[in-house]
Design a protein around this motif. Sequence first.
Motif, PDB file in Angstrom:
ATOM      1  N   TYR A 114       1.283  -1.096  -0.276  1.00 54.02           N
ATOM      2  CA  TYR A 114       0.209  -0.236   0.046  1.00 54.02           C
ATOM      3  C   TYR A 114       0.883   1.398  -0.054  1.00 54.02           C
ATOM      4  CZ  TYR A 114       1.378   0.259   5.213  1.00 54.02           C
ATOM      5  OH  TYR A 114       1.702  -0.251   6.385  1.00 54.02           O
ATOM      6  N   ARG A 115       0.480   2.106  -0.692  1.00 54.44           N
ATOM      7  CA  ARG A 115       0.877   3.841  -0.241  1.00 54.44           C
ATOM      8  C   ARG A 115       0.488   4.570   1.461  1.00 54.44           C
ATOM      9  NH1 ARG A 115      -2.474   3.878  -4.674  1.00 54.44           N
ATOM     10  NH2 ARG A 115      -3.801   5.677  -4.252  1.00 54.44           N
ATOM     11  N   VAL A 116       0.999   5.428   1.857  1.00 56.92           N
ATOM     12  CA  VAL A 116       0.962   6.021   2.790  1.00 56.92           C
ATOM     13  C   VAL A 116       0.602   7.401   2.317  1.00 56.92           C
ATOM     14  CG1 VAL A 116       1.323   6.951   5.253  1.00 56.92           C
ATOM     15  CG2 VAL A 116       1.525   4.582   4.357  1.00 56.92           C
ATOM     16  N   GLN A 117      -0.047   8.480   2.824  1.00 51.06           N
ATOM     17  CA  GLN A 117      -0.143  10.074   2.142  1.00 51.06           C
ATOM     18  C   GLN A 117      -1.021  10.058   3.652  1.00 51.06           C
ATOM     19  OE1 GLN A 117      -2.107   8.695  -2.034  1.00 51.06           O
ATOM     20  NE2 GLN A 117      -1.552  10.511  -2.013  1.00 51.06           N
ATOM     21  N   LEU A 118      -0.220  11.485   3.858  1.00 58.33           N
ATOM     22  CA  LEU A 118      -0.461  12.545   5.235  1.00 58.33           C
ATOM     23  C   LEU A 118      -1.756  13.239   4.556  1.00 58.33           C
ATOM     24  CD1 LEU A 118       0.574  13.809   7.557  1.00 58.33           C
ATOM     25  CD2 LEU A 118       1.742  15.752   6.112  1.00 58.33           C
ATOM     26  N   VAL A 119      -2.488  13.420   5.612  1.00 61.48           N
ATOM     27  CA  VAL A 119      -3.940  14.263   5.991  1.00 61.48           C
ATOM     28  C   VAL A 119      -3.803  15.141   6.632  1.00 61.48           C
ATOM     29  CG1 VAL A 119      -6.547  13.556   5.937  1.00 61.48           C
ATOM     30  CG2 VAL A 119      -4.858  11.260   5.467  1.00 61.48           C
ATOM     31  N   SER A 120      -4.402  16.410   5.878  1.00 60.87           N
ATOM     32  CA  SER A 120      -4.766  17.547   6.316  1.00 60.87           C
ATOM     33  C   SER A 120      -5.917  17.968   6.863  1.00 60.87           C
ATOM     34  CB  SER A 120      -3.975  19.040   5.982  1.00 60.87           C
ATOM     35  OG  SER A 120      -4.559  18.792   4.788  1.00 60.87           O
ATOM     36  N   GLU A 121      -6.733  17.638   6.514  1.00 59.40           N
ATOM     37  CA  GLU A 121      -8.331  17.427   7.329  1.00 59.40           C
ATOM     38  C   GLU A 121      -8.580  16.740   8.276  1.00 59.40           C
ATOM     39  OE1 GLU A 121     -11.287  17.474   3.726  1.00 59.40           O
ATOM     40  OE2 GLU A 121      -9.298  17.759   2.334  1.00 59.40           O
ATOM     41  N   ARG A 122      -9.627  17.541   8.949  1.00 59.20           N
ATOM     42  CA  ARG A 122      -9.743  16.397  10.608  1.00 59.20           C
ATOM     43  C   ARG A 122     -11.327  15.740   9.505  1.00 59.20           C
ATOM     44  NH1 ARG A 122      -8.668  19.368  15.773  1.00 59.20           N
ATOM     45  NH2 ARG A 122      -8.379  21.204  15.093  1.00 59.20           N
ATOM     46  N   PRO A 134     -11.099  13.328   3.627  1.00 53.26           N
ATOM     47  CA  PRO A 134     -10.551  13.695   3.168  1.00 53.26           C
ATOM     48  C   PRO A 134      -9.955  13.290   1.780  1.00 53.26           C
ATOM     49  CG  PRO A 134      -9.748  13.560   5.892  1.00 53.26           C
ATOM     50  CD  PRO A 134     -10.794  12.758   4.762  1.00 53.26           C
ATOM     51  N   GLU A 135      -9.289  13.856   0.680  1.00 54.96           N
ATOM     52  CA  GLU A 135      -9.297  13.004  -0.322  1.00 54.96           C
ATOM     53  C   GLU A 135      -7.708  13.137  -0.724  1.00 54.96           C
ATOM     54  OE1 GLU A 135     -10.189  12.304  -3.238  1.00 54.96           O
ATOM     55  OE2 GLU A 135     -12.658  12.850  -2.351  1.00 54.96           O
ATOM     56  N   LEU A 136      -6.958  12.674  -0.939  1.00 60.38           N
ATOM     57  CA  LEU A 136      -5.287  11.559  -0.689  1.00 60.38           C
ATOM     58  C   LEU A 136      -4.762  12.918  -1.923  1.00 60.38           C
ATOM     59  CD1 LEU A 136      -5.755   8.335  -0.835  1.00 60.38           C
ATOM     60  CD2 LEU A 136      -5.738   9.466   0.775  1.00 60.38           C
ATOM     61  N   THR A 137      -3.338  13.447  -1.573  1.00 61.55           N
ATOM     62  CA  THR A 137      -2.949  14.097  -2.213  1.00 61.55           C
ATOM     63  C   THR A 137      -1.452  13.775  -1.995  1.00 61.55           C
ATOM     64  OG1 THR A 137      -2.700  16.064  -0.341  1.00 61.55           O
ATOM     65  CG2 THR A 137      -4.842  16.657  -1.972  1.00 61.55           C
ATOM     66  N   PRO A 138      -0.940  13.813  -3.082  1.00 60.33           N
ATOM     67  CA  PRO A 138       0.636  13.421  -2.957  1.00 60.33           C
ATOM     68  C   PRO A 138       1.686  14.749  -1.523  1.00 60.33           C
ATOM     69  CG  PRO A 138      -0.138  15.268  -4.830  1.00 60.33           C
ATOM     70  CD  PRO A 138      -1.752  14.925  -4.599  1.00 60.33           C
ATOM     71  N   PRO A 139       2.589  14.136  -1.409  1.00 59.30           N
ATOM     72  CA  PRO A 139       3.568  13.428  -1.773  1.00 59.30           C
ATOM     73  C   PRO A 139       2.811  11.882  -1.199  1.00 59.30           C
ATOM     74  CG  PRO A 139       4.569  13.752  -0.295  1.00 59.30           C
ATOM     75  CD  PRO A 139       3.690  15.234  -0.655  1.00 59.30           C
ATOM     76  N   SER A 140       3.712  10.332  -1.422  1.00 57.45           N
ATOM     77  CA  SER A 140       3.142   9.236  -0.319  1.00 57.45           C
ATOM     78  C   SER A 140       4.694   8.518  -0.833  1.00 57.45           C
ATOM     79  CB  SER A 140       1.785   8.694  -1.758  1.00 57.45           C
ATOM     80  OG  SER A 140       2.888   8.245  -2.775  1.00 57.45           O
ATOM     81  N   VAL A 141       4.341   7.964   0.273  1.00 54.75           N
ATOM     82  CA  VAL A 141       5.571   6.791   0.673  1.00 54.75           C
ATOM     83  C   VAL A 141       5.295   4.821   0.539  1.00 54.75           C
ATOM     84  CG1 VAL A 141       7.236   5.656   2.218  1.00 54.75           C
ATOM     85  CG2 VAL A 141       6.530   7.939   2.418  1.00 54.75           C
ATOM     86  N   PHE A 168      -2.433   9.545   8.489  1.00 51.93           N
ATOM     87  CA  PHE A 168      -2.459   9.404   7.187  1.00 51.93           C
ATOM     88  C   PHE A 168      -3.171   8.720   6.888  1.00 51.93           C
ATOM     89  CE2 PHE A 168       1.660   8.524   9.890  1.00 51.93           C
ATOM     90  CZ  PHE A 168       2.317   9.554   9.691  1.00 51.93           C
ATOM     91  N   ALA A 169      -2.985   8.684   5.325  1.00 50.28           N
ATOM     92  CA  ALA A 169      -4.570   7.382   4.903  1.00 50.28           C
ATOM     93  C   ALA A 169      -3.795   7.080   4.001  1.00 50.28           C
ATOM     94  CB  ALA A 169      -4.988   8.477   3.396  1.00 50.28           C
ATOM     95  N   LEU A 170      -4.101   5.729   3.978  1.00 59.62           N
ATOM     96  CA  LEU A 170      -3.550   4.257   3.454  1.00 59.62           C
ATOM     97  C   LEU A 170      -4.975   4.167   1.706  1.00 59.62           C
ATOM     98  CD1 LEU A 170      -2.871   1.800   6.093  1.00 59.62           C
ATOM     99  CD2 LEU A 170      -1.541   3.928   5.799  1.00 59.62           C
ATOM    100  N   ALA A 171      -4.451   3.409   0.472  1.00 61.85           N
ATOM    101  CA  ALA A 171      -4.396   3.387  -0.254  1.00 61.85           C
ATOM    102  C   ALA A 171      -3.989   2.177  -1.169  1.00 61.85           C
ATOM    103  CB  ALA A 171      -4.597   4.700  -1.292  1.00 61.85           C
ATOM    104  N   THR A 172      -3.879   1.430  -2.281  1.00 59.35           N
ATOM    105  CA  THR A 172      -3.779   0.519  -2.598  1.00 59.35           C
ATOM    106  C   THR A 172      -3.957   0.691  -4.319  1.00 59.35           C
ATOM    107  OG1 THR A 172      -2.540  -2.105  -3.322  1.00 59.35           O
ATOM    108  CG2 THR A 172      -4.976  -1.829  -2.139  1.00 59.35           C
ATOM    109  N   ASP A 173      -3.436   0.012  -4.824  1.00 56.15           N
ATOM    110  CA  ASP A 173      -3.407   0.205  -6.591  1.00 56.15           C
ATOM    111  C   ASP A 173      -3.555  -1.373  -7.190  1.00 56.15           C
ATOM    112  OD1 ASP A 173      -3.323   2.873  -6.760  1.00 56.15           O
ATOM    113  OD2 ASP A 173      -1.836   2.786  -7.492  1.00 56.15           O
TER     114      ASP A 173
END
Length: 220
Positions: A114-122, A134-141, A168-173
């Motif tokens: 999976y990939r990890v992305q920072l989430v700024s919204e509450r 919250p929507e996902l925005t780059p960058p990711s790890v 954090f938000a976790l997502a995958t392709d």
Amino acid sequence: MICGIDPRSRADEFRWRPFVVAALIGLAAAGWIVQELPGAGFDRDPKIRAYRAKADAFVNEAAPRRNFGRARQLLVDASPTVRTYVRFDVDLTSGNVSHVSLLLYSRSRSRPGYRVQLVSERWKERAINFVNAPELTPPSVGSGPLRARSWKAVEVTSLAVGEHGVSFALATDSPNGAVFASRETGFHGPRLVVVVETPNDTTRSTTTGTGASPVPPPPP
């Protein structure tokens, strides 16, 4: 709240050993060696601290208005789209924070991970769903491959340092997805492992061949 490790308690040290071992593996993979091994004394430098997740939940495109904040598992998938959100109440604004690793217990195997992305919204654990997430925005790890019934440490230093409270938000392709233990499971819940070095710390090591040697202090 910090899940501190009491150096006086051998029982607690043993219970926390899997977290620290997984974190050390993650840091070593990133090219760093932390000399303080589990059981050697968590009150020494560099200090390793593990923080429990303050909130976690997944959202599912197939059930867009349903909340999964009470679930005992966290999911990521690409078909339908399923994402996981994890929040930690930790201050990472200190300049002494050297490494931050997200530690999850994987219940399934996954080659792409999976990939990890920072989430700024509450967001709220018992209210988040696919519609209001919250929507996902780059960058990711990227996490890399996952093993079933195993801890996986993912270094997120570049995303997390400088944050006061981190989400954090976790997502995958991958259409095969992945399953993790949520904080509702207790011991296997998500952790954020933070390595802090004091200004006079001389225990940082660099990799030299197959071993490691400490960096000498600067000349007087």
